[in-house]
Design an enzyme around this catalytic site. Sequence first.
Site, mmCIF file in Angstrom:
data_model
loop_
_atom_site.group_PDB
_atom_site.id
_atom_site.type_symbol
_atom_site.label_atom_id
_atom_site.label_comp_id
_atom_site.label_asym_id
_atom_site.label_seq_id
_atom_site.Cartn_x
_atom_site.Cartn_y
_atom_site.Cartn_z
ATOM 1 N N SER A 1 29.077 24.799 -33.742
ATOM 2 C CA SER A 1 30.406 24.407 -34.207
ATOM 3 C C SER A 1 30.997 23.388 -33.259
ATOM 4 O O SER A 1 30.995 23.586 -32.036
ATOM 5 C CB SER A 1 31.327 25.627 -34.290
ATOM 6 O OG SER A 1 32.660 25.233 -34.543
ATOM 7 N N VAL B 1 27.934 22.431 -16.841
ATOM 8 C CA VAL B 1 27.926 22.286 -15.389
ATOM 9 C C VAL B 1 26.567 21.790 -14.880
ATOM 10 O O VAL B 1 26.423 21.505 -13.713
ATOM 11 C CB VAL B 1 28.262 23.623 -14.685
ATOM 12 C CG1 VAL B 1 29.641 24.077 -15.058
ATOM 13 C CG2 VAL B 1 27.227 24.689 -15.038
ATOM 14 N N LYS C 1 17.977 11.220 -7.993
ATOM 15 C CA LYS C 1 18.320 12.277 -7.040
ATOM 16 C C LYS C 1 17.107 12.606 -6.177
ATOM 17 O O LYS C 1 16.029 12.906 -6.698
ATOM 18 C CB LYS C 1 18.783 13.534 -7.790
ATOM 19 C CG LYS C 1 19.010 14.736 -6.888
ATOM 20 C CD LYS C 1 19.398 15.958 -7.702
ATOM 21 C CE LYS C 1 19.460 17.192 -6.806
ATOM 22 N NZ LYS C 1 19.801 18.413 -7.566
ATOM 23 N N LEU D 1 22.852 30.001 -20.734
ATOM 24 C CA LEU D 1 23.877 30.924 -20.271
ATOM 25 C C LEU D 1 23.859 32.246 -21.016
ATOM 26 O O LEU D 1 24.367 33.249 -20.511
ATOM 27 C CB LEU D 1 25.258 30.274 -20.383
ATOM 28 C CG LEU D 1 25.495 29.047 -19.500
ATOM 29 C CD1 LEU D 1 26.851 28.440 -19.787
ATOM 30 C CD2 LEU D 1 25.364 29.408 -18.028
ATOM 31 N N GLU E 1 21.675 24.921 -6.207
ATOM 32 C CA GLU E 1 20.337 24.343 -6.076
ATOM 33 C C GLU E 1 19.865 23.706 -7.377
ATOM 34 O O GLU E 1 18.663 23.497 -7.578
ATOM 35 C CB GLU E 1 19.343 25.410 -5.602
ATOM 36 C CG GLU E 1 19.435 25.718 -4.111
ATOM 37 C CD GLU E 1 18.804 24.630 -3.229
ATOM 38 O OE1 GLU E 1 18.196 23.705 -3.795
ATOM 39 O OE2 GLU E 1 18.908 24.727 -1.993
#
Length: 504
Positions: A40, A48, A79, A331, A340
């Site tokens: 949705s 994050v 990185k 999640l 990390e």
Amino acid sequence: MTDTAVNDFVIAGGGTAGWMTAAALSRFAPPGTSVTLVESEAIGTVGVGEATIPQIHLFNSALGLDEAEFLRETRGSFKLGIEFDGWRREGESYMHAFGDVGRPLGLLPFQHYWLRAQHAGFAKPLQRYSLNELAARTMRMYRGKTAAGREMPYAYHFDAGLYAAYLRRFAEARGVTRVEGRIAKVARHGESGDIAALELEGGERVEGSFFIDCTGFRALLIEGALGAGFDDWSNFLPCDRAMAVPCEGGGDFTPYTRAIARKAGWQWRIPLQHRIGNGLVYCSDFLSDDEAAETLLANLDGAPQAEPRPIRFTTGKRCVHWKNNCLAIGLAAGFMEPMESTSIHMIQSAISRFLAVLPRGRGEPATVDWFNAQSSFEWECIRDFLVLHYTANEREGRPFWDHVRSMELPATLTARMEQWRAGGFIHREHEELFTEIAWFQVFAGQGVEARGYNPMADTLPEAELRALLDETEASLVEQVKPMPRHLDFLQGFVTGKTNEKVTA
């Protein structure tokens, strides 16, 4: 007789987890497989996970993504490692850099020779023996082999929302169906307890044979419907809040992530092409939300581009990630703070593990048990590595840091620390994520002292040990010198104008 049925996969939730899963299934699932993703627009994502580790190359390469296009689409940057600023004590920093530190000799890894030299008083800081850290500290970047034949491993910073959108286009072009809508109910089969369908608020019913829960902290399927249970690790990692805010670019365009210790937690800084991602992870027992927002806004490189967005979480994981015909990814599977940069990797590793045993239907019990055992092992090893950063601090007189320094530790971490302290020994358990070199850098950076080292290191005459360290350092310095600045290299790479020849 083998069941030849092909799954109808239904992914609940989009964001990074959902679209990484959809992209992987669209690329690797057998012909005839149906993949539907339900999300949705009204439900936001946490977002994050903007910093990654080098394993992201495996995922992107497996999909066949073009690296320059990927960086353009996600406004990404390179990185080389993560700087931990003030974690041991104020005013000091160290880096967990990717790649080798020093070089082994004979039967021993480098740490034993470095420890011997440290005890003798002539070892230099670890950064002098790391190609990645020497490049990162001088804001330089290079990909491929240097003239000395060394690879400089790297990862990325990128906008997680743009990455999800990029993968959405990839997946939809390969047949994934997206359904817009909020999930109102999870329907289950009465006899087996398996999930039968997702019922949406508008009345639409999305049926499938296997469901993947990417609904974030809500965990609507794995927890809400199936009650998988949750292992709460807040006794080891007590931070339970975060504030996130993007800001305008400013300061150094670092080819590394920064994790900066603050009063009751730490702040992340992630430089992208179009902005800087910032956030403060903290413990609400020691810092209020208002104080957290004030601290974050006071420590930005440029003007904030939004109001700080609060995120609440409990560190830990689902007791099982795969239950019945449902797998939790992202999640929905659990949360560990991103110091990390493991968030996106854990999505990737779950997808890879699932593809290795891609089921027809709900999956055999032995396969499900294996998957859940491997997931638990991975999560627990990462947990221990994160806890090490907190417990090994010398920030005395700071209530939060005093608390985490005195916490009871997981027995597995205690054993690792005792092995290191006794004689500089580090072992990598099976295929755990963090290598011996990663543990070495954090042990040394956080000031966890080893009382000794493997006595075989004493067989090398001192003059040869000095030469080993000096020659290693000198070689790395020479390799870094001709490397271009990070910003110049990035701009050249995404436009196809980079000269990748290094003459050192």
